[in-house]
Design a protein around this motif. Structure first.
Motif, PDB file in Angstrom:
ATOM      1  N   LEU A 122      16.284   4.730   4.882  1.00 34.25           N
ATOM      2  CA  LEU A 122      15.061   4.040   5.328  1.00 34.25           C
ATOM      3  C   LEU A 122      15.122   2.534   5.072  1.00 34.25           C
ATOM      4  N   ARG A 123      16.303   2.032   4.760  1.00 34.33           N
ATOM      5  CA  ARG A 123      16.430   0.647   4.291  1.00 34.33           C
ATOM      6  C   ARG A 123      15.879  -0.384   5.261  1.00 34.33           C
ATOM      7  N   ASP A 124      15.990  -0.126   6.566  1.00 35.67           N
ATOM      8  CA  ASP A 124      15.541  -1.133   7.529  1.00 35.67           C
ATOM      9  C   ASP A 124      14.139  -0.873   8.080  1.00 35.67           C
ATOM     10  N   ARG A 125      13.431   0.066   7.480  1.00 34.19           N
ATOM     11  CA  ARG A 125      12.066   0.346   7.933  1.00 34.19           C
ATOM     12  C   ARG A 125      11.092  -0.607   7.232  1.00 34.19           C
ATOM     13  N   PHE A 126      10.016  -0.937   7.933  1.00 34.30           N
ATOM     14  CA  PHE A 126       8.958  -1.751   7.331  1.00 34.30           C
ATOM     15  C   PHE A 126       7.953  -0.819   6.643  1.00 34.30           C
ATOM     16  N   PRO A 127       7.199  -1.317   5.660  1.00 30.98           N
ATOM     17  CA  PRO A 127       6.271  -0.434   4.930  1.00 30.98           C
ATOM     18  C   PRO A 127       5.333   0.356   5.833  1.00 30.98           C
ATOM     19  N   ALA A 128       4.904  -0.254   6.951  1.00 30.29           N
ATOM     20  CA  ALA A 128       3.978   0.458   7.847  1.00 30.29           C
ATOM     21  C   ALA A 128       4.630   1.673   8.493  1.00 30.29           C
ATOM     22  N   GLU A 129       5.961   1.723   8.484  1.00 28.95           N
ATOM     23  CA  GLU A 129       6.666   2.849   9.111  1.00 28.95           C
ATOM     24  C   GLU A 129       7.026   3.947   8.103  1.00 28.95           C
ATOM     25  N   LEU A 130       6.571   3.768   6.867  1.00 33.22           N
ATOM     26  CA  LEU A 130       6.925   4.729   5.817  1.00 33.22           C
ATOM     27  C   LEU A 130       5.708   5.559   5.434  1.00 33.22           C
ATOM     28  N   ASN A 131       5.963   6.764   4.883  1.00 34.60           N
ATOM     29  CA  ASN A 131       4.820   7.528   4.385  1.00 34.60           C
ATOM     30  C   ASN A 131       4.511   7.106   2.941  1.00 34.60           C
ATOM     31  N   GLN A 132       3.396   7.649   2.441  1.00 35.90           N
ATOM     32  CA  GLN A 132       2.900   7.203   1.129  1.00 35.90           C
ATOM     33  C   GLN A 132       3.936   7.389   0.014  1.00 35.90           C
ATOM     34  N   GLY A 133       4.618   8.557   0.073  1.00 34.27           N
ATOM     35  CA  GLY A 133       5.605   8.839  -0.967  1.00 34.27           C
ATOM     36  C   GLY A 133       6.793   7.895  -0.903  1.00 34.27           C
ATOM     37  N   GLU A 134       7.208   7.562   0.321  1.00 33.97           N
ATOM     38  CA  GLU A 134       8.350   6.639   0.483  1.00 33.97           C
ATOM     39  C   GLU A 134       7.976   5.233   0.006  1.00 33.97           C
ATOM     40  N   VAL A 135       6.756   4.826   0.321  1.00 34.46           N
ATOM     41  CA  VAL A 135       6.300   3.511  -0.137  1.00 34.46           C
ATOM     42  C   VAL A 135       6.293   3.469  -1.667  1.00 34.46           C
ATOM     43  N   ARG A 136       5.796   4.566  -2.254  1.00 31.74           N
ATOM     44  CA  ARG A 136       5.694   4.601  -3.722  1.00 31.74           C
ATOM     45  C   ARG A 136       7.075   4.562  -4.369  1.00 31.74           C
ATOM     46  N   ARG A 137       8.004   5.326  -3.800  1.00 33.17           N
ATOM     47  CA  ARG A 137       9.359   5.326  -4.377  1.00 33.17           C
ATOM     48  C   ARG A 137      10.023   3.964  -4.181  1.00 33.17           C
ATOM     49  N   GLY A 138       9.723   3.332  -3.051  1.00 34.82           N
ATOM     50  CA  GLY A 138      10.244   1.979  -2.825  1.00 34.82           C
ATOM     51  C   GLY A 138       9.712   1.011  -3.867  1.00 34.82           C
ATOM     52  N   ALA A 139       8.444   1.163  -4.192  1.00 35.80           N
ATOM     53  CA  ALA A 139       7.826   0.272  -5.194  1.00 35.80           C
ATOM     54  C   ALA A 139       8.427   0.528  -6.575  1.00 35.80           C
ATOM     55  N   ILE A 140       8.743   1.806  -6.857  1.00 38.90           N
ATOM     56  CA  ILE A 140       9.363   2.132  -8.159  1.00 38.90           C
ATOM     57  C   ILE A 140      10.760   1.504  -8.224  1.00 38.90           C
ATOM     58  N   ALA A 141      11.497   1.603  -7.117  1.00 35.20           N
ATOM     59  CA  ALA A 141      12.834   0.978  -7.080  1.00 35.20           C
ATOM     60  C   ALA A 141      12.706  -0.534  -7.297  1.00 35.20           C
ATOM     61  N   ARG A 142      11.718  -1.146  -6.661  1.00 33.55           N
ATOM     62  CA  ARG A 142      11.512  -2.589  -6.816  1.00 33.55           C
ATOM     63  C   ARG A 142      11.142  -2.940  -8.264  1.00 33.55           C
ATOM     64  N   ALA A 143      10.330  -2.072  -8.888  1.00 33.31           N
ATOM     65  CA  ALA A 143       9.909  -2.338 -10.273  1.00 33.31           C
ATOM     66  C   ALA A 143      11.080  -2.235 -11.243  1.00 33.31           C
ATOM     67  N   LEU A 144      12.093  -1.424 -10.873  1.00 33.07           N
ATOM     68  CA  LEU A 144      13.216  -1.214 -11.798  1.00 33.07           C
ATOM     69  C   LEU A 144      14.434  -2.086 -11.481  1.00 33.07           C
ATOM     70  N   ILE A 145      14.359  -2.848 -10.406  1.00 36.46           N
ATOM     71  CA  ILE A 145      15.546  -3.572  -9.949  1.00 36.46           C
ATOM     72  C   ILE A 145      15.979  -4.664 -10.932  1.00 36.46           C
ATOM     73  N   LEU A 146      15.019  -5.219 -11.686  1.00 41.51           N
ATOM     74  CA  LEU A 146      15.382  -6.259 -12.665  1.00 41.51           C
ATOM     75  C   LEU A 146      15.754  -5.653 -14.025  1.00 41.51           C
ATOM     76  N   ASP A 147      15.885  -4.319 -14.052  1.00 42.18           N
ATOM     77  CA  ASP A 147      16.255  -3.615 -15.276  1.00 42.18           C
ATOM     78  C   ASP A 147      15.287  -3.922 -16.421  1.00 42.18           C
ATOM     79  N   PRO A 148      14.022  -3.600 -16.252  1.00 42.49           N
ATOM     80  CA  PRO A 148      13.032  -3.972 -17.277  1.00 42.49           C
ATOM     81  C   PRO A 148      13.119  -3.092 -18.533  1.00 42.49           C
ATOM     82  N   ASP A 149      12.431  -3.510 -19.573  1.00 39.53           N
ATOM     83  CA  ASP A 149      12.378  -2.727 -20.814  1.00 39.53           C
ATOM     84  C   ASP A 149      11.169  -1.792 -20.802  1.00 39.53           C
TER      85      ASP A 149
END
Lengths: 243, 285
Positions: A135-162
């Motif tokens: 789904l890498r090239d899809r825009f948020p409007a083209e994703l379902n709620q679960g995909e958006v949420r998982r995308g946000a989790i990936a974004r939250a973890l991308i900087l390797d937070p504590d």
């Protein structure tokens, strides 16, 4: 104050629903996975927003990684903000960017010197583990709620937070996706310590992964401890949240 | 039955209940409240603008590439994409003004003033103002709507949570992009409008190019060009600040977005006219 990753020190904050207040005195040790669970309008989202520094408490203080949010400037490049990943109930993926670019954005902004190839590998690594690679090239409007949420989790973890703060992380996720998310978080925690504070409004497999469960109702902590201890302590009406 | 309140309707001052007094107090209170709100609004715009200038002067080490990308996108949208509509409007305006001037002035024995008319009306006044109105209508409304939607979907909060400052990543590039585009579009508008005027002068009034050009150049001073650029700068800053402010003022509902966009456009128009008066009156009076 540095022994705990997150501290709610005699915090009192007004809740949206009228005259009630969230009252909380809680310490979360580094590396712990704490699930805060309870019915709607219990104050769980407010707790996450307090921990994320989005809401200033009426009384008391909130420390994250040893820093009081009141003393953290928003524009400090070495801010503790970069060590805390947050996913709110509304994940807020940027609508004018593809899912890939959304996950990439924190890296592009904060790790400008990182080679493009390395950045792309890091993003795709997270997206593959969360089942989002196709789904890498899809825009948020083209994703379902679960995909958006998982995308946000990936974004939250991308900087390797504590620290990772999640508000209703399983909303819109099917049973397989929840298990996949649990596995993803377990793997991440096994690789490097990660303190997780997740707010849930119903039982989910994530509860079984928690080191500690906090049961919240009407802004008050009803029970706090291991899942078994909480289950034995609460009334039958609240027991269904933990079993 | 509700008694008819003569005291309020006729402005009767009752010695015991002092209703008239209460009404006037309410009016004074209303005026005071509106005045304070007006000052607070202008202060908020000034703060937004000052923060953007600071972010521009002292660029952060992080996010330069990303911020530059947003800036380029803004320049493309506000400046480059607006070229066709600006060309058409400027051309038509130049044609209209020179047609009117060319048919009226010779009757007064002032046919040689066509160049002065186009300099005074287009380069000094209409050029910057009409360009500002085009930019408000195209880009100002787009910025207010975009930021309003970003606020509702909590994208603005998400940026903050990622440690990406809104002032640097969202406001500053939009403001700089709009100011640069506005200045360039204003100068472009003036050139195209003068060219439109020449087309009419050549075709209808049989004024040759060299005579027309000489007339324009004689009427045009360095101050005119400088002031046009200054107006473009002022209008661009004002429109960008107003539109960003109203976009970010949206809180939680999509219905607020068109409301704030309308406010942004109206306030931008008013502010542009105010700036025009402040710049023009002392200089040309």
């Amino acid at each position: 104050m540095s022994e705990a990753a997150i501290i709610f020190e005699k915090v009192r904050a007004p809740m949206l629903s009228g005259d009630r207040h969230l009252e909380m005195d809680l310490r979360i040790t580094p590396g712990a996975c704490v699930v805060c669970i309870g019915p709607s309008r219990a104050g769980k989202s407010l707790m996450v927003e307090l921990a994320a520094g989005l809401v200033v408490p009426e009384a008391g203080r909130v420390f994250v990684l040893g820093q009081d949010w009141k003393e953290v400037p928003d524009d400090d490049p070495r801010s503790v903000r970069l060590r805390v990943g947050v996913v709110l109930q509304q994940p807020g993926l940027l609508s004018n960017m593809t899912l890939f670019n959304n996950v990439l954005l924190p890296l592009r902004y904060h790790r400008g010197a990182m080679p493009d190839r390395q950045r792309e590998q890091a993003v795709m690594g997270h997206m593959e583990r969360l089942g989002l690679a196709s789904l890498r090239d899809r825009f948020p409007a083209e994703l379902n709620q679960g995909e958006v949420r998982r995308g946000a989790i990936a974004r939250a973890l991308i900087l390797d937070p504590d620290v990772l703060l999640l508000d209703d992380p399983v909303a819109g996720l099917d049973a397989d996706m929840v298990l996949g998310l649990k596995t993803y978080l377990d793997e991440r925690r096994a690789r490097r310590p990660l303190t997780i504070l997740a707010a849930l409004r119903a039982w989910s497999p994530l509860v079984t992964a928690a080191d500690r469960v906090v049961l919240l109702r009407d802004g008050q902590v009803e029970a706090d401890g291991t899942r078994d201890a909480v289950r034995d302590r609460v009334s039958p009406a609240l027991r269904r949240y933990v079993e | 039955m509700v008694p008819y309140n003569f005291a309020v309707v006729r402005g009767f001052r009752c010695p015991t209940c002092s209703l008239e007094g209460k009404r006037s107090e309410r009016m004074i209170e209303w005026v005071g409240r509106k005045t304070i709100a007006g000052y607070a609004y202008l202060a908020a715009l000034a703060t937004l603008f000052a923060q953007a200038v600071l972010d521009l002067i002292i660029p952060p080490r992080q996010g330069r590439g990303e911020t530059f990308r947003v800036l380029i996108r803004q320049i493309l949208f506000t400046g480059v994409d607006a070229l066709p509509v600006t060309t058409v409007i400027a051309l038509l305006l130049g044609i209209i003004i020179v047609t009117q001037a060319g048919t009226q002035l010779p009757r007064l024995g002032a046919g040689g003033l066509v160049g002065s008319i186009i300099v005074v009306t287009v380069i000094r006044e209409l050029g910057p103002l009409v360009t500002a109105f085009i930019v408000v209508g195209r880009s100002g409304s787009a910025i207010a709507t975009e930021l309003g939607n970003m606020s509702v979907t909590r994208e603005v909060v998400a940026l903050r949570l990622m440690g990406i400052p809104i002032s640097r990543f969202v406001i500053m590039p939009r403001m700089v992009g709009m100011v640069l585009s506005m200045v360039c579009l204003t100068l472009y508008f003036d050139v195209v409008a003068v060219f439109g005027g020449y087309l009419v002068a050549d075709a209808q009034l049989t004024i040759p190019l060299d005579a027309f050009a000489e007339s324009v150049i004689r009427a045009l001073s360095t101050t005119d060009v400088f002031m046009t650029a200054i107006k473009g700068l002022g209008f661009g800053s004002a429109v960008a600040a107003v539109c960003c402010y109203h976009g970010l003022a949206v809180r939680s509902s999509y219905t607020e977005v068109p409301q704030q966009t309308t406010r942004a456009m109206i306030n931008s128009f008013v502010l542009c006219l105010l700036i025009d008066v402040v710049v023009t009156v002392p200089l040309y009076l």
